[in-house]
Write a protein that holds these residues in place. Structure first.
Motif, PDB file in Angstrom:
ATOM      1  N   GLN A  22       1.022  -1.066   0.032  1.00 17.65           N
ATOM      2  CA  GLN A  22      -0.028   0.077   0.001  1.00 17.65           C
ATOM      3  C   GLN A  22       0.821   1.278   0.032  1.00 17.65           C
ATOM      4  OE1 GLN A  22      -2.484  -0.899   3.519  1.00 17.65           O
ATOM      5  NE2 GLN A  22      -4.173   0.132   2.419  1.00 17.65           N
ATOM      6  N   THR A  55      -4.861   2.533   5.919  1.00 15.30           N
ATOM      7  CA  THR A  55      -5.722   2.904   5.301  1.00 15.30           C
ATOM      8  C   THR A  55      -6.417   4.121   5.277  1.00 15.30           C
ATOM      9  OG1 THR A  55      -6.293   0.695   4.510  1.00 15.30           O
ATOM     10  CG2 THR A  55      -7.894   2.252   3.898  1.00 15.30           C
ATOM     11  N   THR A  82      -7.459   3.602  -1.307  1.00 12.37           N
ATOM     12  CA  THR A  82      -6.982   2.352  -0.285  1.00 12.37           C
ATOM     13  C   THR A  82      -5.377   2.606  -0.350  1.00 12.37           C
ATOM     14  OG1 THR A  82      -7.236   0.798  -2.146  1.00 12.37           O
ATOM     15  CG2 THR A  82      -9.218   1.125  -0.871  1.00 12.37           C
ATOM     16  N   GLU A 121      -3.893   0.785  -2.194  1.00 16.12           N
ATOM     17  CA  GLU A 121      -3.642  -0.736  -2.576  1.00 16.12           C
ATOM     18  C   GLU A 121      -3.096  -0.834  -4.071  1.00 16.12           C
ATOM     19  OE1 GLU A 121      -6.566  -3.455  -1.329  1.00 16.12           O
ATOM     20  OE2 GLU A 121      -6.494  -2.902   0.702  1.00 16.12           O
TER      21      GLU A 121
END
Length: 210
Positions: A103, A135, A148, A150
């Motif tokens: 992330q 997050t 996010t 991600e």
């Protein structure tokens, strides 16, 4: 995220083409291409066709079982949108590769000074180390619109070199900063998974008309 991908992550982006090529024409054309190194030339030759190259991981075998299990050099047909979209897929190559997952929080160096970015990153690191969920920090700070932070699993050669060099050797749970000074891209990165080795299948798909 503003890291340029060398390959496109979706197998087929459907578009409407007038007088689209038929399946027989597609199958004949696919006999010309034998490997990944020929993809760009193939796309130029058939520039009016809807052609997409892709890679698929062995860990995605449940969702993409056809491409993962089809032998190299073979083709298969897939349908999308309840049969309205038809695609012939050819498997071009398969290898074992190490893949990585993270992330990130992105900072745009064209909108903030490096000093401002470093100060903000120190705040983020301090908050994370004191229990704030990553997050939550992404939603508060990132500047590229990914809510996010991600990333899909990736292998070496997909991201810019500075990013890959920084993240690949890290361990799961490590949090650190990455600077891509040449592009004014700056990051806080969390290594969310341990690197794994898996098969990577390269393929090419062509849309055709009935």
């Amino acid at each position: 995220m503003r890291i340029k991908l060398l390959v496109i992550l979706t197998l087929i982006i459907a578009t409407t083409t007038i007088n689209a090529q038929n399946k027989k024409q597609v199958l004949k054309a696919l006999k010309e291409i034998k490997g990944v190194d020929q993809v760009n030339a193939f796309k130029k030759k058939y520039k009016d066709w809807t052609i997409q190259s892709a890679y698929t991981f062995g860990i995605d075998s449940i969702e993409h079982h056809q491409v993962v299990n089809t032998p190299v050099g073979n083709v298969f047909t897939r349908q999308y949108d309840n049969g309205k979209i038809n695609v012939v897929v050819k498997v071009l190559a398969r290898r074992i590769d190490e893949i990585c997952k993270v992330q990130y929080i992105f900072f745009d160096g064209s909108k903030m000074t490096v000093s401002e970015i470093d100060s903000t990153r120190n705040i983020i690191l301090d908050r994370y180390n004191n229990g704030t969920d990553f997050t939550t920090l992404v939603k508060e700070y990132t500047m590229d619109g990914n809510p996010t932070g991600e990333l899909r699993w990736f292998f070496k050669g997909v991201m810019v070199e500075e990013f890959e060099t920084a993240v690949m050797p890290k361990n799961k749970g490590d949090i650190f900063t990455v600077d891509v000074d040449s592009r004014k891209w700056y990051y806080v990165v969390l290594k969310t998974h341990k690197n794994i080795k898996t098969t990577v299948t390269d393929s090419i798909g062509i849309k055709y008309g009935i």
